[in-house]
Design a protein around this motif. Structure first.
Motif, PDB file in Angstrom:
ATOM      1  N   VAL A   9     -33.703 -16.987 -13.560  1.00 17.74           N
ATOM      2  CA  VAL A   9     -34.090 -16.517 -12.232  1.00 17.74           C
ATOM      3  C   VAL A   9     -33.489 -17.519 -11.248  1.00 17.74           C
ATOM      4  O   VAL A   9     -33.709 -18.728 -11.378  1.00 17.74           O
ATOM      5  CB  VAL A   9     -35.622 -16.468 -12.078  1.00 17.74           C
ATOM      6  CG1 VAL A   9     -36.013 -16.128 -10.661  1.00 17.74           C
ATOM      7  CG2 VAL A   9     -36.221 -15.463 -13.058  1.00 17.74           C
ATOM      8  N   LEU A  10     -32.698 -17.044 -10.308  1.00 18.18           N
ATOM      9  CA  LEU A  10     -32.087 -17.907  -9.305  1.00 18.18           C
ATOM     10  C   LEU A  10     -32.988 -17.928  -8.075  1.00 18.18           C
ATOM     11  O   LEU A  10     -33.310 -16.882  -7.518  1.00 18.18           O
ATOM     12  CB  LEU A  10     -30.694 -17.415  -8.936  1.00 18.18           C
ATOM     13  CG  LEU A  10     -29.701 -17.363 -10.095  1.00 18.18           C
ATOM     14  CD1 LEU A  10     -28.372 -16.807  -9.620  1.00 18.18           C
ATOM     15  CD2 LEU A  10     -29.529 -18.727 -10.730  1.00 18.18           C
ATOM     16  N   GLY A  22     -49.641 -28.860 -16.238  1.00 18.76           N
ATOM     17  CA  GLY A  22     -50.006 -29.361 -14.923  1.00 18.76           C
ATOM     18  C   GLY A  22     -48.974 -30.260 -14.275  1.00 18.76           C
ATOM     19  O   GLY A  22     -49.116 -30.599 -13.099  1.00 18.76           O
ATOM     20  N   THR A  23     -47.930 -30.648 -15.010  1.00 20.70           N
ATOM     21  CA  THR A  23     -46.886 -31.467 -14.398  1.00 20.70           C
ATOM     22  C   THR A  23     -46.053 -30.606 -13.452  1.00 20.70           C
ATOM     23  O   THR A  23     -45.977 -29.384 -13.605  1.00 20.70           O
ATOM     24  CB  THR A  23     -45.968 -32.124 -15.452  1.00 20.70           C
ATOM     25  OG1 THR A  23     -45.353 -31.098 -16.227  1.00 20.70           O
ATOM     26  CG2 THR A  23     -46.741 -33.062 -16.360  1.00 20.70           C
ATOM     27  N   VAL A  24     -45.438 -31.261 -12.494  1.00 21.44           N
ATOM     28  CA  VAL A  24     -44.639 -30.554 -11.493  1.00 21.44           C
ATOM     29  C   VAL A  24     -43.181 -30.920 -11.685  1.00 21.44           C
ATOM     30  O   VAL A  24     -42.819 -32.091 -11.719  1.00 21.44           O
ATOM     31  CB  VAL A  24     -45.101 -30.914 -10.065  1.00 21.44           C
ATOM     32  CG1 VAL A  24     -44.223 -30.224  -9.029  1.00 21.44           C
ATOM     33  CG2 VAL A  24     -46.561 -30.535  -9.865  1.00 21.44           C
ATOM     34  N   ALA A  25     -42.337 -29.905 -11.825  1.00 25.27           N
ATOM     35  CA  ALA A  25     -40.887 -30.093 -11.910  1.00 25.27           C
ATOM     36  C   ALA A  25     -40.317 -29.770 -10.537  1.00 25.27           C
ATOM     37  O   ALA A  25     -40.668 -28.749  -9.939  1.00 25.27           O
ATOM     38  CB  ALA A  25     -40.291 -29.176 -12.972  1.00 25.27           C
ATOM     39  N   ARG A  26     -39.440 -30.653 -10.035  1.00 28.95           N
ATOM     40  CA  ARG A  26     -38.870 -30.471  -8.700  1.00 28.95           C
ATOM     41  C   ARG A  26     -37.347 -30.417  -8.760  1.00 28.95           C
ATOM     42  O   ARG A  26     -36.735 -31.118  -9.543  1.00 28.95           O
ATOM     43  CB  ARG A  26     -39.278 -31.633  -7.803  1.00 28.95           C
ATOM     44  CG  ARG A  26     -40.731 -31.655  -7.473  1.00 28.95           C
ATOM     45  CD  ARG A  26     -41.070 -32.822  -6.548  1.00 28.95           C
ATOM     46  NE  ARG A  26     -42.456 -32.789  -6.159  1.00 28.95           N
ATOM     47  CZ  ARG A  26     -43.444 -33.334  -6.866  1.00 28.95           C
ATOM     48  NH1 ARG A  26     -43.191 -33.947  -7.991  1.00 28.95           N
ATOM     49  NH2 ARG A  26     -44.683 -33.258  -6.433  1.00 28.95           N
ATOM     50  N   SER A  27     -36.779 -29.591  -7.904  1.00 30.78           N
ATOM     51  CA  SER A  27     -35.334 -29.530  -7.736  1.00 30.78           C
ATOM     52  C   SER A  27     -35.039 -29.496  -6.252  1.00 30.78           C
ATOM     53  O   SER A  27     -35.606 -28.684  -5.520  1.00 30.78           O
ATOM     54  CB  SER A  27     -34.747 -28.289  -8.406  1.00 30.78           C
ATOM     55  OG  SER A  27     -33.371 -28.170  -8.108  1.00 30.78           O
ATOM     56  N   ASP A  28     -34.144 -30.391  -5.810  1.00 28.72           N
ATOM     57  CA  ASP A  28     -33.740 -30.432  -4.411  1.00 28.72           C
ATOM     58  C   ASP A  28     -32.456 -29.651  -4.160  1.00 28.72           C
ATOM     59  O   ASP A  28     -31.941 -29.665  -3.050  1.00 28.72           O
ATOM     60  CB  ASP A  28     -33.541 -31.886  -3.968  1.00 28.72           C
ATOM     61  CG  ASP A  28     -34.858 -32.641  -3.911  1.00 28.72           C
ATOM     62  OD1 ASP A  28     -35.881 -32.006  -3.614  1.00 28.72           O
ATOM     63  OD2 ASP A  28     -34.862 -33.849  -4.172  1.00 28.72           O
ATOM     64  N   ARG A  29     -31.950 -28.974  -5.164  1.00 23.93           N
ATOM     65  CA  ARG A  29     -30.710 -28.203  -5.014  1.00 23.93           C
ATOM     66  C   ARG A  29     -30.926 -27.019  -4.079  1.00 23.93           C
ATOM     67  O   ARG A  29     -32.033 -26.526  -3.926  1.00 23.93           O
ATOM     68  CB  ARG A  29     -30.244 -27.684  -6.367  1.00 23.93           C
ATOM     69  CG  ARG A  29     -29.814 -28.790  -7.296  1.00 23.93           C
ATOM     70  CD  ARG A  29     -29.423 -28.202  -8.636  1.00 23.93           C
ATOM     71  NE  ARG A  29     -28.822 -29.209  -9.460  1.00 23.93           N
ATOM     72  CZ  ARG A  29     -27.575 -29.151  -9.911  1.00 23.93           C
ATOM     73  NH1 ARG A  29     -26.819 -28.119  -9.638  1.00 23.93           N
ATOM     74  NH2 ARG A  29     -27.091 -30.115 -10.643  1.00 23.93           N
ATOM     75  N   PHE A  30     -29.825 -26.529  -3.481  1.00 22.76           N
ATOM     76  CA  PHE A  30     -29.930 -25.379  -2.584  1.00 22.76           C
ATOM     77  C   PHE A  30     -30.193 -24.091  -3.360  1.00 22.76           C
ATOM     78  O   PHE A  30     -30.700 -23.119  -2.817  1.00 22.76           O
ATOM     79  CB  PHE A  30     -28.676 -25.239  -1.706  1.00 22.76           C
ATOM     80  CG  PHE A  30     -27.447 -24.828  -2.460  1.00 22.76           C
ATOM     81  CD1 PHE A  30     -27.099 -23.493  -2.562  1.00 22.76           C
ATOM     82  CD2 PHE A  30     -26.633 -25.774  -3.069  1.00 22.76           C
ATOM     83  CE1 PHE A  30     -25.965 -23.105  -3.250  1.00 22.76           C
ATOM     84  CE2 PHE A  30     -25.502 -25.397  -3.760  1.00 22.76           C
ATOM     85  CZ  PHE A  30     -25.167 -24.062  -3.854  1.00 22.76           C
ATOM     86  N   MET A  31     -29.866 -24.082  -4.671  1.00 17.71           N
ATOM     87  CA  MET A  31     -30.143 -22.943  -5.542  1.00 17.71           C
ATOM     88  C   MET A  31     -30.536 -23.508  -6.908  1.00 17.71           C
ATOM     89  O   MET A  31     -29.820 -24.344  -7.457  1.00 17.71           O
ATOM     90  CB  MET A  31     -28.911 -22.048  -5.684  1.00 17.71           C
ATOM     91  CG  MET A  31     -29.111 -20.791  -6.503  1.00 17.71           C
ATOM     92  SD  MET A  31     -30.126 -19.543  -5.708  1.00 17.71           S
ATOM     93  CE  MET A  31     -29.096 -19.043  -4.354  1.00 17.71           C
ATOM     94  N   ALA A  32     -31.663 -23.068  -7.438  1.00 16.70           N
ATOM     95  CA  ALA A  32     -32.124 -23.549  -8.741  1.00 16.70           C
ATOM     96  C   ALA A  32     -32.154 -22.380  -9.717  1.00 16.70           C
ATOM     97  O   ALA A  32     -32.568 -21.274  -9.366  1.00 16.70           O
ATOM     98  CB  ALA A  32     -33.513 -24.161  -8.618  1.00 16.70           C
ATOM     99  N   ALA A  33     -31.703 -22.635 -10.945  1.00 12.31           N
ATOM    100  CA  ALA A  33     -31.730 -21.634 -12.009  1.00 12.31           C
ATOM    101  C   ALA A  33     -32.931 -21.945 -12.903  1.00 12.31           C
ATOM    102  O   ALA A  33     -32.947 -22.949 -13.609  1.00 12.31           O
ATOM    103  CB  ALA A  33     -30.436 -21.671 -12.806  1.00 12.31           C
ATOM    104  N   VAL A  34     -33.937 -21.086 -12.856  1.00 12.83           N
ATOM    105  CA  VAL A  34     -35.161 -21.284 -13.617  1.00 12.83           C
ATOM    106  C   VAL A  34     -35.054 -20.503 -14.923  1.00 12.83           C
ATOM    107  O   VAL A  34     -34.781 -19.308 -14.936  1.00 12.83           O
ATOM    108  CB  VAL A  34     -36.391 -20.820 -12.808  1.00 12.83           C
ATOM    109  CG1 VAL A  34     -37.669 -21.035 -13.599  1.00 12.83           C
ATOM    110  CG2 VAL A  34     -36.457 -21.546 -11.479  1.00 12.83           C
ATOM    111  N   CYS A  35     -35.264 -21.198 -16.045  1.00 12.83           N
ATOM    112  CA  CYS A  35     -35.142 -20.604 -17.370  1.00 12.83           C
ATOM    113  C   CYS A  35     -36.242 -19.574 -17.613  1.00 12.83           C
ATOM    114  O   CYS A  35     -37.411 -19.823 -17.337  1.00 12.83           O
ATOM    115  CB  CYS A  35     -35.236 -21.718 -18.424  1.00 12.83           C
ATOM    116  SG  CYS A  35     -35.186 -21.118 -20.126  1.00 12.83           S
TER     117      CYS A  35
END
Length: 65
Positions: A9-10, A22-35
């Motif tokens: 999912v983009l 409960g952990t938080v994953a962060r991405s600062d990219r302008f577009m993230a590809a979620v598995c």
């Protein structure tokens, strides 16, 4: 958001995803590809593990006598 039925999912970033534990994953990219297939070694981010692996180099020539 763009959904590929055979891939990730983009999502326009930045993105924060709360995982099951409960952990938080962060991405600062302008577009993230979620598995979505859960095969990724970098879950929750896609590493293209959903793609079928195939031979990329041509087979060597047959050298039978």
């Amino acid at each position: 958001m763009c959904v590929d039925p055979q891939g990730p999912v983009l999502v326009e970033g930045p993105v924060e995803i709360v995982l099951d534990d409960g952990t938080v994953a962060r991405s600062d990219r302008f577009m993230a590809a979620v598995c979505t297939c859960r095969r990724s070694r970098t879950y929750p981010w896609c590493d293209t593990s959903h793609r079928r692996r195939g031979r990329t180099a041509p087979a060597p020539p047959d050298r039978s006598p």
